[in-house]
Design a protein around this motif. Structure first.
Motif, short mmCIF file in Angstrom:
data_model
loop_
_atom_site.label_atom_id
_atom_site.label_comp_id
_atom_site.label_asym_id
_atom_site.label_seq_id
_atom_site.Cartn_x
_atom_site.Cartn_y
_atom_site.Cartn_z
N MET A 164 0.83 -1.11 -0.09
CA MET A 164 -0.06 0.03 -0.02
C MET A 164 0.84 1.48 0.25
SD MET A 164 -3.19 -0.99 0.04
CE MET A 164 -2.85 -2.47 -0.98
N LEU A 165 2.39 1.29 -0.07
CA LEU A 165 3.01 2.22 0.04
C LEU A 165 3.50 2.73 -1.41
CD1 LEU A 165 5.29 1.25 3.06
CD2 LEU A 165 3.24 2.62 3.13
N ASP A 166 3.72 4.03 -1.22
CA ASP A 166 4.42 4.84 -2.48
C ASP A 166 5.91 4.20 -2.58
OD1 ASP A 166 5.66 6.47 -4.55
OD2 ASP A 166 4.04 7.83 -4.23
N LYS A 167 6.44 3.76 -3.67
CA LYS A 167 7.62 2.99 -3.78
C LYS A 167 8.71 4.33 -3.98
CE LYS A 167 6.40 -1.11 -6.34
NZ LYS A 167 6.25 -1.69 -7.57
N LYS A 168 8.17 5.60 -4.27
CA LYS A 168 9.28 6.64 -4.36
C LYS A 168 9.09 7.33 -3.10
CE LYS A 168 8.74 6.84 -9.30
NZ LYS A 168 8.47 7.61 -10.54
N ARG A 169 8.18 7.38 -2.05
CA ARG A 169 8.19 7.96 -1.19
C ARG A 169 8.01 7.14 0.10
NH1 ARG A 169 3.77 12.69 -2.10
NH2 ARG A 169 2.74 10.91 -2.82
N PHE A 170 8.96 7.55 1.35
CA PHE A 170 8.99 6.55 2.41
C PHE A 170 7.70 7.04 3.29
CE2 PHE A 170 10.57 6.04 6.46
CZ PHE A 170 10.77 4.50 6.62
N LEU A 171 6.98 5.98 3.74
CA LEU A 171 5.81 6.07 4.73
C LEU A 171 4.83 6.81 3.98
CD1 LEU A 171 7.28 6.35 8.29
CD2 LEU A 171 6.46 4.38 7.00
N THR A 172 4.44 6.90 2.82
CA THR A 172 3.37 7.61 2.01
C THR A 172 2.56 6.63 1.29
OG1 THR A 172 4.79 9.42 1.83
CG2 THR A 172 2.83 9.19 0.45
N ILE A 173 1.06 6.49 1.51
CA ILE A 173 0.32 5.91 0.86
C ILE A 173 0.17 6.07 -0.49
CG2 ILE A 173 -2.17 5.27 0.58
CD1 ILE A 173 -1.02 3.94 3.06
N ASP A 174 0.32 5.04 -1.24
CA ASP A 174 -0.07 4.87 -2.72
C ASP A 174 -1.46 5.07 -2.92
OD1 ASP A 174 0.08 4.63 -5.26
OD2 ASP A 174 0.97 2.60 -5.45
N PRO A 175 -2.02 6.17 -3.66
CA PRO A 175 -3.40 6.41 -3.86
C PRO A 175 -3.80 5.38 -4.92
CG PRO A 175 -2.03 8.22 -4.67
CD PRO A 175 -0.97 7.31 -4.01
N ALA A 176 -2.92 4.66 -5.88
CA ALA A 176 -3.19 3.88 -6.91
C ALA A 176 -3.55 2.41 -6.28
CB ALA A 176 -2.36 3.78 -7.90
N ALA A 177 -2.81 2.08 -4.86
CA ALA A 177 -3.04 0.92 -4.32
C ALA A 177 -4.22 0.82 -3.52
CB ALA A 177 -1.86 0.57 -3.59
N TRP A 178 -4.25 1.85 -2.36
CA TRP A 178 -5.16 2.01 -1.34
C TRP A 178 -6.54 2.59 -1.75
CZ3 TRP A 178 -5.35 0.93 3.77
CH2 TRP A 178 -6.06 1.50 4.44
N THR A 179 -7.59 1.87 -1.31
CA THR A 179 -9.00 2.08 -1.33
C THR A 179 -9.73 2.24 -0.09
OG1 THR A 179 -9.84 0.02 -1.56
CG2 THR A 179 -8.92 0.64 -3.59
N PRO A 180 -11.15 3.14 0.02
CA PRO A 180 -11.47 3.12 1.15
C PRO A 180 -12.01 1.61 1.66
CG PRO A 180 -12.36 4.82 -0.50
CD PRO A 180 -11.68 3.70 -0.95
N ALA A 181 -12.24 0.87 0.75
CA ALA A 181 -12.49 -0.65 1.17
C ALA A 181 -11.37 -1.15 2.06
CB ALA A 181 -12.92 -1.47 -0.05
N HIS A 182 -10.02 -0.86 1.65
CA HIS A 182 -9.18 -1.31 2.66
C HIS A 182 -9.35 -0.82 3.97
CE1 HIS A 182 -7.04 -1.97 -1.36
NE2 HIS A 182 -6.49 -3.02 -0.60
N GLY A 183 -9.73 0.43 4.35
CA GLY A 183 -9.71 1.10 5.53
C GLY A 183 -11.02 0.13 5.91
N ARG A 184 -12.06 -0.09 5.45
CA ARG A 184 -13.17 -0.83 5.83
C ARG A 184 -12.91 -2.12 6.72
NH1 ARG A 184 -18.80 0.25 2.89
NH2 ARG A 184 -19.45 -0.48 4.78
N LEU A 185 -12.14 -2.77 5.74
CA LEU A 185 -11.58 -4.07 6.12
C LEU A 185 -10.93 -4.10 7.37
CD1 LEU A 185 -11.49 -7.32 5.11
CD2 LEU A 185 -9.27 -6.68 4.10
#
Length: 354
Positions: A164-185
């Motif tokens: 779920m992390l951005d490969k270019k930025r440390f400790l940053t969520i990748d918006p292309a991977a993360w969805t609201p459904a991940h949070g709900r799970l």
């Protein structure tokens, strides 16, 4: 058969059981004496003990008696990395995983869970990977949704979970991977009262702190930790009445979105040691003596004779024995814990849904 004959047979059975236990203890003593790492001893066991379910010790220092295996496939889950033989857990852990998979599918359409490691057949230290997962009360759930098809054995061994992390930025969520459904799970997993903690990457915890709009009462259970960017880790409390099981300290009060989380975004947690030991220190692996005394009996306890003894499975398989009028989720899950533990489910080496 006369009473005296039956009594004599019973005495013989008792003596035989005593001899088996004694032999097991002698074997355990020999293993402890020669310093064999406990991970080798427990990693070599392919089947659980044929006994009542019990968790002994702490999550990172203990073992599991009477474990059951989750089937490789269910309607809302598939198990991964089958060659590791780590699909075993305490019945309450297996029931929780299945309940989460059903609830996530029903409430917000999650396609299904891909299951990582739970525990070895008898728990204990693992040959590779985890320090915890030793008492059958921990489970890893991939953040990759289950595909619409049944994965092959080889795919389950080779497919990688999605970070779920951005490969270019440390400790940053990748918006292309993360969805609201991940949070709900993740928040659904944390909401169950038997769940003690849900471990996630610090960036995922921050994302939830910043964006979660639902009930935040369980947010404090979601704990930041190293790694855990491609899966989350569920830990449940010691089952009621488990005298040999030691719970982790309660989570601090609050949502955990304070300075304790901010610390993870400083350099301190990630700083490399400035001083190295003058002489390399040889790692010491835990031996059987380091574990609770009950683990010697667990290690050497009797196992099911064959798969023919696996007449009762986990919650999903046990549902087949539930009358059609009682096929609610509660009835299915209840069947898992009510099934006789002497009939321990033996996992097939390859995925197969009967």
């Amino acid at each position: 058969m006369g009473f005296d004959t039956r009594a004599a047979l019973a005495r013989c059975g008792s003596v035989l059981l005593s001899l088996v236990v004694a032999a097991g203890l002698l074997s355990a003593d020999a293993a402890a004496a020669d310093g064999t790492p406990a991970k080798q001893l427990f990693g070599a066991k392919a089947l659980p003990t044929q006994s009542a379910a019990a968790a002994y010790g702490f999550y990172s220092k203990g073992c599991l008696a009477g474990g059951i295996a989750i089937p490789t496939d269910g309607p809302t889950w598939q198990a991964m990395r089958l060659s590791r033989n780590r699909r075993w857990g305490h019945p309450q852990m297996i029931a929780l995983i299945e309940r989460l998979s059903y609830d996530a599918a029903e409430t917000f359409g999650w396609p299904g869970l891909l299951l990582g490691d739970i525990a070895q057949p008898r728990g204990g230290p693992m040959l590779s990977g985890h320090a915890s997962h030793q008492i059958g009360l921990d489970a890893d759930i991939w953040l990759t949704p289950m595909p619409k098809r049944t994965l092959s054995y080889d795919e389950r061994e080779t497919i990688s979970a999605t970070s779920m992390l951005d490969k270019k930025r440390f400790l940053t969520i990748d918006p292309a991977a993360w969805t609201p459904a991940h949070g709900r799970l993740i928040m659904l997993a944390a909401s169950y009262p038997e769940v003690e903690r849900v471990f996630v990457n610090p960036a995922i915890k921050k994302k939830l702190c910043d964006t979660w709009k639902g009930d935040r009462s369980a947010l404090g259970k979601v704990r930041p930790i190293y790694g855990h960017d491609y899966h989350f880790h569920i830990r449940i409390k010691c089952p009621t009445g488990s005298k040999g099981c030691k719970d982790q300290a309660a989570v601090p009060a609050g949502e955990g979105c304070d300075k304790s989380l901010a610390w993870w975004f400083t350099d301190e947690p990630w700083a490399k040691p400035t001083k190295r030991p003058a002489k390399p220190v040889k790692p010491r692996y835990a031996t059987l003596d380091d574990l609770p005394k009950a683990c010697a009996l667990v290690l050497n306890g009797p196992a099911p004779a064959s798969e023919l003894h696996a007449t009762h499975g986990t919650a999903y398989r046990a549902a087949a024995a539930v009358p059609a009028a009682a096929t609610s989720i509660e009835a299915i899950i209840g069947a898992a814990e009510a099934a006789p533990l002497v009939n321990i489910p033996i996992p097939s080496p390859r995925p197969a849904l009967q």
